[in-house]
Design an enzyme around this catalytic site. Structure first.
Site, PDB file in Angstrom:
ATOM      1  N   SER A 435       0.833  -1.197   0.000  1.00 33.16           N
ATOM      2  CA  SER A 435       0.000   0.000   0.000  1.00 33.16           C
ATOM      3  C   SER A 435       0.868   1.248   0.000  1.00 33.16           C
ATOM      4  CB  SER A 435      -0.907   0.005   1.231  1.00 33.16           C
ATOM      5  OG  SER A 435      -1.538   1.255   1.403  1.00 33.16           O
ATOM      6  N   TYR A 448      -1.270  -0.634  10.003  1.00 30.52           N
ATOM      7  CA  TYR A 448      -1.526  -1.004   8.611  1.00 30.52           C
ATOM      8  C   TYR A 448      -0.273  -0.759   7.752  1.00 30.52           C
ATOM      9  CZ  TYR A 448      -3.879  -0.790   4.018  1.00 30.52           C
ATOM     10  OH  TYR A 448      -4.264  -0.985   2.719  1.00 30.52           O
TER      11      TYR A 448
END
Length: 702
Positions: A435, A448
């Site tokens: 990501s 995350y």
């Protein structure tokens, strides 16, 4: 010296070859084309002679021959098969990977066959051609291996349907060798005499190019893109200037047999030729007979991946726990079942898996589902994820662990059993979903981001462990509309960010056409880019052995941070290798211009005992002398499975290597293949030429 059985199946490459229209034209001139075939010799609307493929893969053939341990004194190109998947563009980059796929023993007095297979892709990812080369090694027979019986090729009893005459120039090898095959046998009269010839001979592949032109003119005039397959056996040597005739028999629709003979003697120079031609099949990435696992496939990106894989022939395991966006709840079978039903409605094959990726048991279960339903696993897309965004101070351990368990541990839990299956079958494709949050950071997503960057580290090592088994591992950082982004993206951005824009890149990386390995790609809204960890040139701020001060760091922080001449590394070993070769120092006293190179060469020899493969040295008693132009002399003594390295001259070396310092450093780094260095005259060997080949086996690259 026996053939190296450990070379079987080990990947070679990738070798990258940049080329332009000039290389294609030079090849065409080298195989006899001219004004009568201007399409092959003029850059305006240039067409490529298909046999140009062979001029682009000398490196992989040479390296494979060396890896196989072939006695170079007895090497001949025996057979050659080319299978064309797409026509070769007039310029670009060709990427070739290969391996030794088999050995055959013809007997002690008859030699051995070494079969080398390679695949070449264009830099745009398009698969261009497959080469299956058989090297005849006259001096390596009698090792107790299996034999291969020749497959007969029955030529029709009638006269040929086409006869194409040609006369190579007496100087033909001088032109052809400029395409890369610079072996001395084709240019050096003394070397040719030592090999038993009265003068330099034609390259077999040069005659092969003449034959290819003849086949084009007879069967596919003006349409080289229609060539599908070209295969033959090399029978006799040919001297330049001798007229030749290529004889062609059509044996069916799109098929012909051919051979090339020396016109003056009727001796067959190239035999058992087969030629297949026709319209190019549609160039489409397919997954027929492949089995794919997609985690988190009940919606969003995962659903699109699963549908597209199935549409192109894959059998798909649709995995989804069916939980909430934050991972809470017991889950539901509905999301996975709905995607499976959708695939089956369109005639595809799919099964559902409801296991959680967050546990090792869940990962094993997902892979077992694939094995039970379809018998194997070829593709794994690690796509499952959850979100629990919180600023760092508010982030409790439970939320941290939940996110890491699904994203990072989840990829481990499924990849490990899938990797075992792929390793056993020597093929696999694994996709990690990273990501922008991990690559660049994002407020409120420490857990995350950490997990997503952890996936990059997982990929970096898996790419190395899987490479020799045909497993490629890449990472994609998507920006796409999903239940994670539905409440943070404006409607117009959501529409532009449909998952369909990400899927093409992922499907390419899942295919057997994929050339990248260990790369990271951004994919968003139809835009794609590669991401890389770039390392600035290392700077030495003190003399060797001295520890620099914090003030020295402060004074040089701008230079240390300068990425202008940065580079990427394929692995940690390559980076550490650069550290072992001291860089130019910022604050060191001035040295002679060649001192850096001299120090680098010295570092190689000091590190050499650490790269010695003792188990390969049983019974070996040799002394390798190195004369490094610009960096002095060294010798390496190997006896009783031990290795010692000393500076200076040995009184009785087994063989002596003469090479310039810069070329030596390229040689040991793998940038310059040994066969290429020898063929180009950059590496000169005195003494026992055969024992000089032991170097490849006795030392591994650092």
């Amino acid at each position: 010296m026996p053939l190296n059985m450990h070379a079987l199946g080990r990947p070679i490459g990738p070798f990258k070859r940049d080329y332009t229209w000039k290389d294609a034209v030079l090849y065409a001139l080298g195989v006899g084309a001219g004004f009568s075939e201007l399409d092959y010799c003029y850059e305006k609307n240039l067409k490529i002679i298909p046999s140009f493929a062979m001029a682009m893969i000398f490196d992989v053939l040479s390296q494979a021959t060396i890896n196989a341990g072939v006695d170079l004194a007895g090497v001949l190109h025996g057979e050659q098969e080319l299978i064309f998947h797409n026509s070769i563009p007039s310029e670009g980059t060709l990427i070739t990977t290969g391996k030794v796929v088999d050995y055959y023993d013809k007997g002690k007095a008859k030699g051995a066959l070494v079969v080398i297979e390679s695949e070449t892709h264009h830099g745009n990812g398009q698969k261009l051609f497959t080469s299956i080369a058989t090297v005849f090694s006259r001096l390596d027979g009698g090792f107790g291996g299996k034999d291969r019986k020749s497959v007969p090729v029955e030529f029709p009893s009638r006269i040929p349907d086409f006869v194409v005459d040609a006369t190579p120039s007496p100087d033909q090898p001088l032109i052809y060798r400029l395409s890369g095959d610079v072996f001395h046998l084709h240019v050096d009269p003394q070397f040719a005499a030592m090999a038993g010839f009265e003068r330099p001979i034609m390259h077999g592949l040069c005659t092969h190019g003449f034959a290819c032109r003849a086949l084009l003119s007879a069967l596919t005039p003006g349409h080289p893109e229609k060539v599908r397959r070209l295969t033959c056996r090399f029978s006799k040597a040919l001297y330049p200037g001798i007229p030749i005739q290529t004889q062609i028999w059509k044996i069916g629709e799109g098929k012909a047999l051919w051979r090339t003979v020396a016109t003056d003697t009727d001796q067959v120079i190239i035999d058992k030729g087969e030629f297949e031609y026709g319209n190019t099949p549609q160039d489409e990435i397919r997954f027929d007979d492949r089995v794919a696992i997609v985690t988190g496939a009940g919606a969003g990106l995962g659903r699109i991946y699963a549908l597209e894989l199935a549409r192109r022939g894959a059998r798909v395991v649709v995995n989804d726990l069916g939980g909430a966006r934050d991972g809470a709840g017991k889950g539901s079978a509905s999301p996975a079942d709905a995607v499976v039903a959708e695939i089956r409605t369109h005639g595809g094959q799919a099964v559902a898996s409801y296991a959680s990726v967050a546990t090792a048991e869940g990962g094993e279960s997902i892979v077992k589902t694939a094995l039970d339903a379809f018998g194997t696993v070829d593709i794994l897309i690690n796509n499952a994820g959850i979100l629990r965004d919180k600023s760092f101070i508010k982030l409790d351990p439970q939320d941290w662990q939940a996110v890491v368990d699904v994203h990072l541990n989840g990829a481990y839990n499924v990849s490990r059993p899938a990797f075992a299956v792929m390793k056993a079958k020597r093929y696999g494709r694994i996709i990690m979903t990273t990501s922008a949050a991990g690559l660049y950071g994002n407020f409120g997503q420490t857990h995350y981001a950490a997990a997503k960057m952890g996936l990059v580290g997982l990929m970096n090592t898996l790419k190395l462990e899987g490479e020799r088994y045909g497993i490629k591992v890449n990472a994609v950082a998507p920006v796409a509309a999903s239940r994670f982004t539905a409440d943070v993206m404006p409607p117009e951005v959501l529409e532009r960010s449909r998952p369909e824009f990400v899927a093409p890149l992922v499907l390419y990386l899942c295919s057997d056409r994929c050339s990248p390995n260990g790369d990271i790609f951004n994919a968003a809204m139809g835009y794609y880019s590669r991401v890389a960890v770039v390392t600035a040139p290392v700077r030495m701020l003190a003399r060797p052995g001295e520890v620099p001060t914090p003030e020295a760091i402060m004074a040089n922080i701008t230079a240390i941070s300068d990425l202008a001449d940065g580079k990427t590394y394929p692995g940690a070993d390559a980076f550490i290798g650069d550290l072992l070769v001291p860089p130019s120092a910022l604050d060191q006293p001035a040295r002679p211009a060649d001192s850096k190179v001299q120090t680098s060469v010295e570092a190689v020899f000091l590190a050499m005992p650490g790269t010695f493969v003792a188990e390969a040295a049983a019974g070996v008693d040799v002394v390798f002398q190195y004369r490094i132009d610009g960096a002095g002399e060294w010798f390496c003594t190997i006896k009783d499975a031990t290795c010692t390295v000393s500076a200076g001259q040995h009184p009785q070396p087994t063989c002596t290597f003469n090479i310039a310092a810069g070329d030596f450093l390229k040689l040991v780094s793998g940038e310059l293949p040994a066969m290429q260095a020898f063929s180009f005259g950059k590496l000169k060997i005195e003494g026992d030429l055969m024992k000089s080949q032991l170097v490849e086996r006795l030392f591994r690259r650092a």
